[in-house]
Write a protein that holds these residues in place. Structure first.
Motif, PDB file in Angstrom:
ATOM      1  N   LYS A  41       0.838  -1.203   0.000  1.00 46.76           N
ATOM      2  CA  LYS A  41       0.000   0.000   0.000  1.00 46.76           C
ATOM      3  C   LYS A  41       0.870   1.251   0.000  1.00 46.76           C
ATOM      4  O   LYS A  41       0.597   2.206  -0.736  1.00 46.76           O
ATOM      5  N   GLU A  42       1.935   1.265   0.811  1.00 49.21           N
ATOM      6  CA  GLU A  42       2.853   2.405   0.843  1.00 49.21           C
ATOM      7  C   GLU A  42       3.513   2.632  -0.505  1.00 49.21           C
ATOM      8  O   GLU A  42       3.868   3.761  -0.845  1.00 49.21           O
ATOM      9  N   MET A  43       3.690   1.562  -1.285  1.00 48.30           N
ATOM     10  CA  MET A  43       4.321   1.656  -2.598  1.00 48.30           C
ATOM     11  C   MET A  43       3.321   2.054  -3.682  1.00 48.30           C
ATOM     12  O   MET A  43       3.685   2.195  -4.840  1.00 48.30           O
ATOM     13  N   GLY A  44       2.042   2.199  -3.315  1.00 46.91           N
ATOM     14  CA  GLY A  44       1.022   2.553  -4.291  1.00 46.91           C
ATOM     15  C   GLY A  44       0.454   1.356  -5.024  1.00 46.91           C
ATOM     16  O   GLY A  44      -0.239   1.514  -6.029  1.00 46.91           O
ATOM     17  N   GLU A  45       0.746   0.168  -4.526  1.00 48.83           N
ATOM     18  CA  GLU A  45       0.230  -1.063  -5.134  1.00 48.83           C
ATOM     19  C   GLU A  45      -1.048  -1.481  -4.415  1.00 48.83           C
ATOM     20  O   GLU A  45      -1.303  -1.085  -3.280  1.00 48.83           O
ATOM     21  N   ASP A  46      -1.845  -2.312  -5.060  1.00 45.03           N
ATOM     22  CA  ASP A  46      -3.081  -2.811  -4.476  1.00 45.03           C
ATOM     23  C   ASP A  46      -2.792  -4.077  -3.680  1.00 45.03           C
ATOM     24  O   ASP A  46      -2.525  -5.128  -4.270  1.00 45.03           O
ATOM     25  N   PRO A  47      -2.835  -4.020  -2.349  1.00 40.27           N
ATOM     26  CA  PRO A  47      -2.565  -5.207  -1.547  1.00 40.27           C
ATOM     27  C   PRO A  47      -3.591  -6.308  -1.787  1.00 40.27           C
ATOM     28  O   PRO A  47      -3.326  -7.481  -1.518  1.00 40.27           O
ATOM     29  N   GLY A  48      -4.756  -5.962  -2.322  1.00 44.33           N
ATOM     30  CA  GLY A  48      -5.787  -6.950  -2.625  1.00 44.33           C
ATOM     31  C   GLY A  48      -5.400  -7.886  -3.750  1.00 44.33           C
ATOM     32  O   GLY A  48      -6.054  -8.915  -3.957  1.00 44.33           O
ATOM     33  N   GLU A  49      -4.357  -7.550  -4.482  1.00 46.18           N
ATOM     34  CA  GLU A  49      -3.889  -8.407  -5.568  1.00 46.18           C
ATOM     35  C   GLU A  49      -3.115  -9.623  -5.056  1.00 46.18           C
ATOM     36  O   GLU A  49      -2.879 -10.569  -5.799  1.00 46.18           O
ATOM     37  N   VAL A  50      -2.707  -9.597  -3.797  1.00 52.59           N
ATOM     38  CA  VAL A  50      -1.964 -10.718  -3.217  1.00 52.59           C
ATOM     39  C   VAL A  50      -2.944 -11.847  -2.915  1.00 52.59           C
ATOM     40  O   VAL A  50      -3.931 -11.657  -2.197  1.00 52.59           O
ATOM     41  N   ILE A  51      -2.677 -13.016  -3.480  1.00 50.75           N
ATOM     42  CA  ILE A  51      -3.558 -14.156  -3.223  1.00 50.75           C
ATOM     43  C   ILE A  51      -2.916 -15.191  -2.310  1.00 50.75           C
ATOM     44  O   ILE A  51      -3.610 -16.038  -1.753  1.00 50.75           O
ATOM     45  N   GLN A  52      -1.593 -15.130  -2.157  1.00 49.60           N
ATOM     46  CA  GLN A  52      -0.941 -16.115  -1.301  1.00 49.60           C
ATOM     47  C   GLN A  52       0.377 -15.574  -0.766  1.00 49.60           C
ATOM     48  O   GLN A  52       1.133 -14.929  -1.487  1.00 49.60           O
ATOM     49  N   VAL A  53       0.609 -15.872   0.510  1.00 48.58           N
ATOM     50  CA  VAL A  53       1.906 -15.639   1.139  1.00 48.58           C
ATOM     51  C   VAL A  53       2.242 -16.950   1.824  1.00 48.58           C
ATOM     52  O   VAL A  53       1.410 -17.510   2.544  1.00 48.58           O
ATOM     53  N   ARG A  54       3.434 -17.478   1.553  1.00 43.87           N
ATOM     54  CA  ARG A  54       3.784 -18.754   2.184  1.00 43.87           C
ATOM     55  C   ARG A  54       5.250 -18.777   2.585  1.00 43.87           C
ATOM     56  O   ARG A  54       6.098 -18.175   1.922  1.00 43.87           O
ATOM     57  N   PRO A  55       5.527 -19.455   3.685  1.00 47.04           N
ATOM     58  CA  PRO A  55       6.902 -19.547   4.168  1.00 47.04           C
ATOM     59  C   PRO A  55       7.689 -20.603   3.397  1.00 47.04           C
ATOM     60  O   PRO A  55       7.124 -21.597   2.947  1.00 47.04           O
ATOM     61  N   PHE A  56       8.975 -20.369   3.216  1.00 51.67           N
ATOM     62  CA  PHE A  56       9.886 -21.336   2.603  1.00 51.67           C
ATOM     63  C   PHE A  56      10.963 -21.690   3.623  1.00 51.67           C
ATOM     64  O   PHE A  56      11.448 -20.825   4.348  1.00 51.67           O
ATOM     65  N   ASP A  57      11.349 -22.942   3.628  1.00 53.19           N
ATOM     66  CA  ASP A  57      12.430 -23.428   4.501  1.00 53.19           C
ATOM     67  C   ASP A  57      12.145 -23.166   5.975  1.00 53.19           C
ATOM     68  O   ASP A  57      12.989 -22.665   6.712  1.00 53.19           O
ATOM     69  N   GLY A  58      10.938 -23.497   6.391  1.00 52.61           N
ATOM     70  CA  GLY A  58      10.561 -23.361   7.794  1.00 52.61           C
ATOM     71  C   GLY A  58       9.102 -22.996   7.913  1.00 52.61           C
ATOM     72  O   GLY A  58       8.376 -22.910   6.926  1.00 52.61           O
ATOM     73  N   GLY A  59       8.688 -22.760   9.143  1.00 55.72           N
ATOM     74  CA  GLY A  59       7.320 -22.338   9.405  1.00 55.72           C
ATOM     75  C   GLY A  59       7.236 -20.827   9.443  1.00 55.72           C
ATOM     76  O   GLY A  59       8.202 -20.123   9.177  1.00 55.72           O
ATOM     77  N   TRP A  60       6.075 -20.322   9.828  1.00 56.85           N
ATOM     78  CA  TRP A  60       5.864 -18.876   9.836  1.00 56.85           C
ATOM     79  C   TRP A  60       6.843 -18.160  10.744  1.00 56.85           C
ATOM     80  O   TRP A  60       7.283 -17.062  10.443  1.00 56.85           O
ATOM     81  N   GLY A  61       7.208 -18.761  11.847  1.00 59.63           N
ATOM     82  CA  GLY A  61       8.069 -18.093  12.811  1.00 59.63           C
ATOM     83  C   GLY A  61       9.546 -18.123  12.483  1.00 59.63           C
ATOM     84  O   GLY A  61      10.307 -17.300  12.972  1.00 59.63           O
ATOM     85  N   ASP A  62       9.955 -19.066  11.627  1.00 62.81           N
ATOM     86  CA  ASP A  62      11.397 -19.215  11.400  1.00 62.81           C
ATOM     87  C   ASP A  62      11.784 -19.454   9.943  1.00 62.81           C
ATOM     88  O   ASP A  62      12.890 -19.885   9.654  1.00 62.81           O
ATOM     89  N   ALA A  63      10.894 -19.165   9.012  1.00 60.68           N
ATOM     90  CA  ALA A  63      11.194 -19.377   7.593  1.00 60.68           C
ATOM     91  C   ALA A  63      12.379 -18.527   7.154  1.00 60.68           C
ATOM     92  O   ALA A  63      12.600 -17.435   7.666  1.00 60.68           O
ATOM     93  N   LEU A  64      13.132 -19.036   6.178  1.00 61.86           N
ATOM     94  CA  LEU A  64      14.245 -18.262   5.624  1.00 61.86           C
ATOM     95  C   LEU A  64      13.748 -17.197   4.658  1.00 61.86           C
ATOM     96  O   LEU A  64      14.403 -16.169   4.460  1.00 61.86           O
TER      97      LEU A  64
END
Length: 74
Positions: A16-39
Motif C-alpha cells: 500500500k505504501e508503494m502505491g500497489e493494491d494489496p488486494g492483488e496478493v492471493i498467497q503468502v507462504r513460508p519457505f524453509d521453515g514455518g511462519w516463525g522461522d522461515a528463511l
C-alpha cells in the motif's frame, strides 16, 4: 515470534505504501521453515507473478529491502 497474520499484514502495508493494491496478493507462504522461522516468504499475486522477501530483511527491519523485493514481481 513471527506469525502468518503479522507477515501478511506487513506485506500488505508495504504494498500500500508503494502505491500497489494489496488486494492483488492471493498467497503468502513460508519457505524453509514455518511462519516463525522461515528463511523467506513467497508472495503470489492474482496475475501469477511472484516475489520473495527474506528473513534477514524482516529481522533487520529493512523495509526498503522488502519494498525492493516486492518491486521485482516476476
Amino acid at each position: 515470534v513471527r506469525t502468518q497474520a503479522g507477515v501478511e499484514r506487513l506485506i500488505r502495508r508495504l504494498l500500500k505504501e508503494m502505491g500497489e493494491d494489496p488486494g492483488e496478493v492471493i498467497q503468502v507462504r513460508p519457505f524453509d521453515g514455518g511462519w516463525g522461522d522461515a528463511l523467506s516468504y513467497g508472495i503470489t499475486r492474482r496475475d501469477g507473478r511472484q516475489a520473495r522477501i527474506y528473513r534477514r530483511d524482516l529481522d533487520d527491519g529493512n523495509e526498503q529491502g522488502m519494498k525492493d523485493a516486492l518491486r521485482s514481481f516476476s
